[in-house]
Design an enzyme around this catalytic site. Structure first.
Site, PDB file in Angstrom:
ATOM      1  N   GLU A 125      46.660 -11.885  39.278  1.00 10.27           N
ATOM      2  CA  GLU A 125      47.534 -13.018  39.008  1.00 10.27           C
ATOM      3  C   GLU A 125      47.598 -13.984  40.187  1.00 10.27           C
ATOM      4  O   GLU A 125      47.747 -15.196  39.998  1.00 10.27           O
ATOM      5  CB  GLU A 125      48.932 -12.516  38.641  1.00 10.27           C
ATOM      6  CG  GLU A 125      48.969 -11.871  37.250  1.00 10.27           C
ATOM      7  CD  GLU A 125      50.330 -11.321  36.904  1.00 10.27           C
ATOM      8  OE1 GLU A 125      51.030 -11.942  36.087  1.00 10.27           O
ATOM      9  OE2 GLU A 125      50.701 -10.269  37.460  1.00 10.27           O
ATOM     10  N   GLU A 145      48.866  -3.952  33.189  1.00 10.25           N
ATOM     11  CA  GLU A 145      50.289  -3.626  33.218  1.00 10.25           C
ATOM     12  C   GLU A 145      50.766  -2.872  31.974  1.00 10.25           C
ATOM     13  O   GLU A 145      51.675  -2.029  32.052  1.00 10.25           O
ATOM     14  CB  GLU A 145      51.118  -4.911  33.386  1.00 10.25           C
ATOM     15  CG  GLU A 145      51.159  -5.465  34.797  1.00 10.25           C
ATOM     16  CD  GLU A 145      49.970  -6.338  35.143  1.00 10.25           C
ATOM     17  OE1 GLU A 145      49.962  -6.949  36.226  1.00 10.25           O
ATOM     18  OE2 GLU A 145      49.036  -6.405  34.307  1.00 10.25           O
TER      19      GLU A 145
END
Length: 706
Positions: A125, A145
């Protein structure tokens, strides 16, 4: 000692800030790492020296990289365990949105993520939030995730679909599916694969130029008959600087920063105090910019002593004269220091224009006289021209080279001539600009074109910053030496008469105000018009029409032409030495390889033909040198080793042979009353460079009878 984990930032001379995350084994993003990253990112945005050279426009750039072959394994899962055990949600870092959402997206400076190995979760990210991404081949990218029952928390759910499309983003997020950097490149997620980019860049002109400068800078440490004859440099413990002005105080600062004791001599208490305060200001400036601590600055300043006489000169290893360019004054100083300094002391001048033989003609120690030409500001600029005469000993050259490296300079050994290497080569730079302006070209356009070419300052702003009084002071010297190829313009004199001396008094071609960038001064145009009226060289009284390319050629081709003369006369040992000097002394763009390398890229024949046409139109200022003509006609490069006559190298050979021949035995006959004729043998070794270690301490020794 193991290197401390964390986030580091290094800013190179090219203005690229490299921010590196180091948190083995997988560079996880712990609270402390995110906090440090936050600080480094803010610092990089604040710093004015973080500048771009990889883009065609004037932007700044950051590079983020991971250490150890892993970009980042993502958020530190150990924090989750602590939260689960304690129930304390305050353990979760709260700066993620600030870092990724605000700081990175709102950064005034583009951010490039350099990905190697794996980039997972929060690490991926960070790359997504960057303005561009480059990756090594076979790097793995994913947002895993959901395997932990979470969603990407650093904005990946928003940024990934924008880059790869909604369908592919859902596939990657819901299935925690990783992709390779090669697939990411096809999808538009990765802007460039490093391996491909590397191969594409190798044959580029920019890489060729930068590689040339890299090796050229290493070649300057090799000086024939100086660095290859077994001599060992002597350590400089104490150096005296005569003159505490801009140059003297800068030189003193450079020495102090390397823990060398310094004595500054001035002619009166007022000037001495100013000099000492200038040194103190230089050190404080380094502290304020984070270049050194206050304690280190205090330690350096404690090594400085100011004097009004020569008492402290009895044990100095070197004297650097840094007074105004006045021949008689310099001659008297050298005569005085020869008498008061120890016999091993190097006698150096920081003159930028005057012949060293003239400066030292009243001395008997001509083998100790050398030029130590620093560039302003002396404690910041890296180039040091070491100027040797035909009498300067190899020992003195070697010692000064070693001192230059000690004080973090790049020493280039050059021959003795008016202006030496950099100033000699670039004296046509300002004159060509003046000619263009007197021909009707806008002076601010000239500066703009030259800075677009890659020099940090155009010729007119450079004049402002140097002070126009310097140009007036050296004008007669250059006129006497190179009068047949000078362009004489009244513009500088008119500027000074109108009260404009450049930055020093706030007005020149530009207006200078504290805290703001220089601004063009429209009112200077009346001065320019008067100069045009006096020179009267505009064809038919009308301004000439030129393209930006023609402006570059009319200003820089005469510089190349003079560089050809410098090379032809053997003022430098190698053509590449001149390239290094032009990059470090005049900030000629390193990505163009230096003045001669750039000229070879353009083509000697094209430059010759262009100068020939310009000389037919505008006179001998543009007349091609014989060296340039010869190389152009033979189809050779200006930097071709075969084309260099290297007078400097032959001088070094001649000087070494001369010194060897002076190590002689002298027979002296004498007769005492009542004695027979006695012959004594005296061996003079003071001028030989020989001993057990290949050196000599400079003493004269006598060999006893028998």
């Amino acid at each position: 000692m193991a290197k401390k984990n964390g986030v580091t930032m290094d800013v190179g001379e090219d203005g690229v800030a490299v921010i590196t995350i180091s948190n083995p084994p997988v560079n996880s993003l712990s609270s402390s790492i995110l906090s440090e990253w936050n600080e480094k990112l803010q610092e990089a945005n604040r710093r004015s020296d973080v500048k771009a050279i990889v883009l065609t426009v004037s932007l700044n750039i950051l590079i983020i990289s991971g250490k150890g072959g892993v970009f980042s394994g993502g958020f530190d899962l150990n924090i989750f365990q602590k939260v689960h055990k304690t129930g304390d949600m305050s353990l979760m870092p709260d700066i993620s949105f600030d870092v990724v959402g605000t700081l990175m997206e709102d950064s005034r400076k583009p951010i490039v993520a350099a990905v190697e190995g794996v980039a997972l979760g929060g690490g991926f990210e960070l790359a997504l939030a960057s303005h561009a991404r480059v990756a090594a081949p076979k790097a793995q990218l994913s947002l895993p995730e959901l395997t932990l029952g979470l969603i990407p928390g650093f904005g990946g759910t928003q940024r990934l679909p924008r880059l790869v499309g909604l369908a592919k983003a859902i596939d990657m997020i819901l299935l925690s599916k990783s992709i390779s950097s090669e697939e990411g490149h096809k999808l538009g997620l990765i802007d460039a694969l490093e391996g491909e980019v590397f191969k594409q860049l190798i044959p580029s002109d920019t890489v060729k130029a930068l590689v040339h400068v890299y090796f050229a800078q290493r070649a300057i440490s090799k000086v024939p008959n100086v660095t290859d004859v077994g001599l060992k440099p002597r350590h400089m413990k104490k150096v005296a600087v005569i003159g505490g002005g801009l140059m003297g105080s800068g030189i003193a600062t450079a020495l102090l920063l390397s823990n060398i004791r310094v004595v500054i001599k001035e002619i009166n208490s007022e000037y001495l105090l100013k000099g000492i305060k200038s040194v103190e200001a230089n050190l404080n400036s380094l502290v304020s910019r984070g270049k050194m601590t206050q304690d280190k600055a205090g330690e350096a300043f404690s090594l400085l002593k100011g004097v009004l006489d020569y008492t402290e000169f009895k044990d100095v290893d070197m004297v650097i004269e840094a007074v105004i360019e006045n021949i008689e004054l310099k001659q008297n100083i050298f005569k005085e220091i020869e008498e008061v300094c120890p016999p091993h002391c190097i006698l150096a001048s920081n003159t930028s224009t005057i012949d060293l033989n003239v400066i030292g003609e009243k001395t008997n120690s001509k083998d100790r006289i050398v030029g130590a030409h620093f560039f302003s500001p002396a404690h910041i600029m890296t180039l040091l021209e070491i100027v040797r005469t035909e009498n300067t000993s190899p020992r003195v050259i070697l010692d000064l080279m070693a001192l230059g490296k000690t004080i973090k300079k790049v020493p280039v050994v050059v021959g003795n001539c008016i202006g030496f290497t950099v100033n000699r080569t670039f004296f046509p730079y300002a004159q060509a600009a003046h000619m263009l302006v007197n021909l009707g070209v806008d002076l601010f356009r000239v500066d703009s074109v030259i800075t677009s070419f890659g020099l940090p300052l155009g010729p007119f702003m450079l004049g402002d910053l140097a002070g126009h009084g310097i140009a007036i002071a050296t004008k007669d010297i250059y006129d006497k030496a190179f009068g047949d190829r000078m362009f004489r313009s009244p513009l500088t004199e008119l500027l000074l008469k109108s009260g404009r001396n450049g930055k020093i008094n706030g007005r020149g071609y530009y207006i200078y105000q504290k805290g703001s960038k220089p601004k063009p001064d429209p009112s200077v145009l009346s001065v320019v018009e008067e100069s045009r009226r006096l020179t009267n060289i505009m064809p038919g009284g009308k301004p000439i029409t030129v393209t930006d390319k023609e402006i570059v050629e009319m200003i820089l081709f005469p510089v190349v032409n003079e560089a050809c003369r410098v090379l032809d006369e053997g003022v430098v040992i190698r053509a590449s030495d001149l390239d290094v000097a032009s990059v470090l002394g005049m900030s000629f763009p390193s990505y163009r390889g230096g003045v001669l390398f750039w000229a070879d890229t353009v083509g000697p024949k094209y430059i010759y033909e262009r100068l020939k046409r310009l000389s037919e139109t505008y006179g001998d200022f543009f007349k091609p040198s014989k060296y340039l003509e010869e190389m152009a006609m033979r189809g050779m490069l200006l930097s071709d080793p075969k084309s260099s006559r290297s007078r400097l190298k032959s001088q070094l050979d001649k000087f070494t042979n001369k010194r060897k021949s002076r190590c002689i035995e002298v027979s002296v006959s004498s007769r005492r009353p009542g004695d027979q004729m006695a012959t004594h043998r005296l061996q003079v070794t003071s001028t030989c460079e020989t001993s057990d270690e290949g050196t000599n301490d400079g003493a004269t020794r006598a060999v006893p009878n028998g």
